[in-house]
Design a protein around this motif. Structure first.
Motif, PDB file in Angstrom:
ATOM      1  N   LEU A 212       0.820  -1.211   0.000  1.00 51.44           N
ATOM      2  CA  LEU A 212       0.000   0.000   0.000  1.00 51.44           C
ATOM      3  C   LEU A 212       0.851   1.258   0.000  1.00 51.44           C
ATOM      4  CD1 LEU A 212      -2.812   1.425   0.357  1.00 51.44           C
ATOM      5  CD2 LEU A 212      -2.327   1.347   2.817  1.00 51.44           C
ATOM      6  N   PHE A 213       1.970   1.241   0.707  1.00 55.80           N
ATOM      7  CA  PHE A 213       2.773   2.462   0.843  1.00 55.80           C
ATOM      8  C   PHE A 213       3.358   2.910  -0.499  1.00 55.80           C
ATOM      9  CE2 PHE A 213       2.859   0.566   5.130  1.00 55.80           C
ATOM     10  CZ  PHE A 213       2.305   1.618   5.826  1.00 55.80           C
ATOM     11  N   ASP A 214       3.623   1.963  -1.390  1.00 53.75           N
ATOM     12  CA  ASP A 214       4.101   2.340  -2.725  1.00 53.75           C
ATOM     13  C   ASP A 214       3.066   3.198  -3.440  1.00 53.75           C
ATOM     14  OD1 ASP A 214       6.365   0.823  -2.252  1.00 53.75           O
ATOM     15  OD2 ASP A 214       5.550  -0.967  -3.231  1.00 53.75           O
ATOM     16  N   TYR A 215       1.802   2.888  -3.217  1.00 52.39           N
ATOM     17  CA  TYR A 215       0.730   3.601  -3.909  1.00 52.39           C
ATOM     18  C   TYR A 215       0.340   4.884  -3.182  1.00 52.39           C
ATOM     19  CZ  TYR A 215       0.579  -0.474  -6.830  1.00 52.39           C
ATOM     20  OH  TYR A 215       0.945  -1.461  -7.715  1.00 52.39           O
ATOM     21  N   LEU A 216       0.485   4.898  -1.869  1.00 53.63           N
ATOM     22  CA  LEU A 216       0.253   6.149  -1.142  1.00 53.63           C
ATOM     23  C   LEU A 216       1.223   7.226  -1.616  1.00 53.63           C
ATOM     24  CD1 LEU A 216      -0.382   4.840   2.483  1.00 53.63           C
ATOM     25  CD2 LEU A 216      -2.029   6.060   1.052  1.00 53.63           C
ATOM     26  N   GLU A 217       2.447   6.832  -1.877  1.00 53.70           N
ATOM     27  CA  GLU A 217       3.452   7.803  -2.310  1.00 53.70           C
ATOM     28  C   GLU A 217       3.194   8.308  -3.730  1.00 53.70           C
ATOM     29  OE1 GLU A 217       7.066   5.704  -1.601  1.00 53.70           O
ATOM     30  OE2 GLU A 217       6.920   5.891   0.586  1.00 53.70           O
ATOM     31  N   LYS A 218       2.376   7.569  -4.484  1.00 55.53           N
ATOM     32  CA  LYS A 218       2.030   7.995  -5.840  1.00 55.53           C
ATOM     33  C   LYS A 218       0.698   8.742  -5.894  1.00 55.53           C
ATOM     34  CE  LYS A 218       4.210   3.841  -7.785  1.00 55.53           C
ATOM     35  NZ  LYS A 218       3.946   2.577  -8.512  1.00 55.53           N
ATOM     36  N   THR A 219       0.018   8.830  -4.752  1.00 55.84           N
ATOM     37  CA  THR A 219      -1.326   9.393  -4.729  1.00 55.84           C
ATOM     38  C   THR A 219      -1.287  10.910  -4.599  1.00 55.84           C
ATOM     39  OG1 THR A 219      -2.214   7.374  -3.727  1.00 55.84           O
ATOM     40  CG2 THR A 219      -3.546   9.371  -3.528  1.00 55.84           C
ATOM     41  N   ASN A 220      -1.963  11.585  -5.502  1.00 53.70           N
ATOM     42  CA  ASN A 220      -2.070  13.040  -5.453  1.00 53.70           C
ATOM     43  C   ASN A 220      -3.240  13.458  -4.565  1.00 53.70           C
ATOM     44  OD1 ASN A 220       0.074  13.468  -7.327  1.00 53.70           O
ATOM     45  ND2 ASN A 220      -1.334  12.954  -8.996  1.00 53.70           N
ATOM     46  N   SER A 225      -8.675  18.433  -1.177  1.00 52.96           N
ATOM     47  CA  SER A 225      -7.225  18.692  -1.305  1.00 52.96           C
ATOM     48  C   SER A 225      -6.416  17.867  -0.314  1.00 52.96           C
ATOM     49  CB  SER A 225      -6.935  20.195  -1.124  1.00 52.96           C
ATOM     50  OG  SER A 225      -7.585  20.960  -2.114  1.00 52.96           O
ATOM     51  N   GLU A 226      -6.930  16.679   0.013  1.00 53.11           N
ATOM     52  CA  GLU A 226      -6.263  15.788   0.953  1.00 53.11           C
ATOM     53  C   GLU A 226      -5.873  14.488   0.244  1.00 53.11           C
ATOM     54  OE1 GLU A 226      -9.069  15.254   4.104  1.00 53.11           O
ATOM     55  OE2 GLU A 226      -8.457  17.098   5.129  1.00 53.11           O
ATOM     56  N   MET A 227      -4.860  13.805   0.798  1.00 51.85           N
ATOM     57  CA  MET A 227      -4.476  12.497   0.266  1.00 51.85           C
ATOM     58  C   MET A 227      -5.485  11.462   0.763  1.00 51.85           C
ATOM     59  SD  MET A 227      -1.127  10.096   0.926  1.00 51.85           S
ATOM     60  CE  MET A 227       0.101  11.298   0.408  1.00 51.85           C
ATOM     61  N   GLN A 228      -6.278  10.937  -0.144  1.00 50.88           N
ATOM     62  CA  GLN A 228      -7.334  10.003   0.212  1.00 50.88           C
ATOM     63  C   GLN A 228      -6.837   8.564   0.154  1.00 50.88           C
ATOM     64  OE1 GLN A 228     -10.125  10.983   1.401  1.00 50.88           O
ATOM     65  NE2 GLN A 228     -10.093  13.151   0.850  1.00 50.88           N
ATOM     66  N   LEU A 229      -7.088   7.821   1.211  1.00 53.21           N
ATOM     67  CA  LEU A 229      -6.743   6.403   1.229  1.00 53.21           C
ATOM     68  C   LEU A 229      -7.466   5.669   0.106  1.00 53.21           C
ATOM     69  CD1 LEU A 229      -5.340   4.015   2.626  1.00 53.21           C
ATOM     70  CD2 LEU A 229      -7.307   3.859   4.167  1.00 53.21           C
ATOM     71  N   THR A 230      -8.699   6.060  -0.172  1.00 54.37           N
ATOM     72  CA  THR A 230      -9.476   5.431  -1.236  1.00 54.37           C
ATOM     73  C   THR A 230      -8.771   5.551  -2.587  1.00 54.37           C
ATOM     74  OG1 THR A 230     -11.532   5.916  -0.065  1.00 54.37           O
ATOM     75  CG2 THR A 230     -11.709   5.422  -2.410  1.00 54.37           C
ATOM     76  N   ASP A 231      -8.165   6.705  -2.858  1.00 57.37           N
ATOM     77  CA  ASP A 231      -7.474   6.903  -4.141  1.00 57.37           C
ATOM     78  C   ASP A 231      -6.264   5.980  -4.270  1.00 57.37           C
ATOM     79  OD1 ASP A 231      -9.323   8.825  -4.774  1.00 57.37           O
ATOM     80  OD2 ASP A 231      -8.068  10.518  -4.181  1.00 57.37           O
ATOM     81  N   ALA A 232      -5.560   5.753  -3.161  1.00 54.04           N
ATOM     82  CA  ALA A 232      -4.423   4.833  -3.189  1.00 54.04           C
ATOM     83  C   ALA A 232      -4.896   3.403  -3.448  1.00 54.04           C
ATOM     84  CB  ALA A 232      -3.647   4.916  -1.877  1.00 54.04           C
ATOM     85  N   ILE A 233      -6.016   3.023  -2.831  1.00 53.59           N
ATOM     86  CA  ILE A 233      -6.574   1.691  -3.069  1.00 53.59           C
ATOM     87  C   ILE A 233      -6.951   1.535  -4.540  1.00 53.59           C
ATOM     88  CG2 ILE A 233      -8.478   0.124  -2.507  1.00 53.59           C
ATOM     89  CD1 ILE A 233      -8.541   1.468   0.290  1.00 53.59           C
ATOM     90  N   LYS A 234      -7.524   2.579  -5.107  1.00 53.36           N
ATOM     91  CA  LYS A 234      -7.932   2.551  -6.517  1.00 53.36           C
ATOM     92  C   LYS A 234      -6.722   2.313  -7.422  1.00 53.36           C
ATOM     93  CE  LYS A 234     -10.631   5.323  -9.819  1.00 53.36           C
ATOM     94  NZ  LYS A 234     -11.922   4.599  -9.758  1.00 53.36           N
ATOM     95  N   LEU A 235      -5.618   2.993  -7.129  1.00 51.55           N
ATOM     96  CA  LEU A 235      -4.387   2.777  -7.896  1.00 51.55           C
ATOM     97  C   LEU A 235      -3.886   1.346  -7.734  1.00 51.55           C
ATOM     98  CD1 LEU A 235      -2.299   6.028  -7.235  1.00 51.55           C
ATOM     99  CD2 LEU A 235      -3.252   5.290  -9.422  1.00 51.55           C
ATOM    100  N   MET A 236      -3.948   0.844  -6.525  1.00 51.04           N
ATOM    101  CA  MET A 236      -3.432  -0.479  -6.211  1.00 51.04           C
ATOM    102  C   MET A 236      -4.209  -1.581  -6.911  1.00 51.04           C
ATOM    103  SD  MET A 236      -2.420  -1.812  -2.387  1.00 51.04           S
ATOM    104  CE  MET A 236      -4.093  -1.676  -1.789  1.00 51.04           C
TER     105      MET A 236
END
Length: 273
Positions: A212-220, A225-236
């Motif tokens: 997950l942390f690899d994708y959190l670091e790629k999440t805009n 204007s916040e880093m959403q956990l949902t967006d990182a999951i979507k990338l993953m």
């Protein structure tokens, strides 16, 4: 396969839905029949086999640290005034608790990302302290951990069924049923304002692999204007399967006054038995 022994509890938000009391009192410390809300989450973690907890705090959340610390002066006072039986109420939970400070409340994804070093190479849970789930069966987090044992190296997300009118307030998944009460996540959308993909809303219980942390670091930054956990999951989801289950139990959001009152009544009735 490694057991899930670690949990991150993000507790650094401003608690704007509970103002004005959260100006001085962290929402995680809002009382429920003599115990703060976060204590119910910590107890659920312990009952689910968690051994190490990282609580993400801000500079205004020192009351949380104080609560999970010893108070020798109070213990001596109780002994001196023939109230030693109350000392049992002051016992610190049997779990290792660490803290990390989030300097600015920049989203749930940002808070979880602070746990990268704590997690290391182990699977871990994320538990949101404003959503308390009462279950007559297995503890809510343990329900996810049990499912994780069947789907190696995959994320498991807790769900509840939500009315159409409320889905705009949640992350919502597009599900593919794979077993009774179990789903593969085809897609996930944060707070859909129209055309939600289902009635399955994400609630505050997750199991993740360190990937997950690899994708959190790629999440805009996303909504708010916040880093959403949902967006990182979507990338993953593009490379790593994720699954979900509807948690068996009743969910109460302590940030919503009607649910908070209902929770107090439920807990109070259970203590009267």
């Amino acid at each position: 396969m490694k057991r899930v022994k670690k949990a991150i509890i993000p507790a650094a938000g401003y608690g704007t839905r509970n103002l004005p009391i959260t100006k001085v009192l962290p929402k995680e410390m809002i009382p429920i029949c003599g115990r703060p809300a976060i204590d119910y989450i910590v107890q659920e973690a312990i009952e689910s086999g968690i051994e190490d907890i990282l609580i993400v705090v801000s500079r205004s959340k020192n009351l949380i640290l104080d609560y999970y610390d010893t108070n020798p002066e109070l213990e001596e006072y109780l002994k001196a005034h023939n109230k030693a039986e109350l000392i049992e109420k002051l016992q610190i939970p049997n779990v290792r608790i660490q803290y990390v400070r989030q300097n600015y409340a920049s989203g749930l994804g940002s808070a979880v990302n602070l746990g990268k070093r704590f997690v290391g190479d182990e699977p871990f849970a994320v538990m949101l302290p404003d959503e308390i789930i009462l279950s007559k069966n297995n503890p809510p987090l343990l329900q996810l951990i049990d499912m994780y044992q069947n789907y190696k190296a995959a994320s498991i997300i807790g769900l509840k069924v939500v009315d159409d009118s409320l889905l705009k307030n949640y992350g919502v998944i597009s599900p593919k049923q794979i077993a009774d009460n179990q789903y593969k996540i085809e897609d996930i959308v944060e707070k859909p304002q129209e055309s939600p993909p289902s009635n399955f809303a994400v609630i505050g219980r997750y199991i993740f692999e360190p990937t997950l942390f690899d994708y959190l670091e790629k999440t805009n930054p996303g909504i708010g204007s916040e880093m959403q956990l949902t967006d990182a999951i979507k990338l993953m989801l593009k490379k790593h399967p994720s699954y979900a289950t509807v948690i068996k139990g009743k969910t109460y959001d302590v940030s919503k006054i009607p649910e908070y009152i209902a929770l107090i009544n439920k807990v109070w009735k259970s203590t009267e038995k």
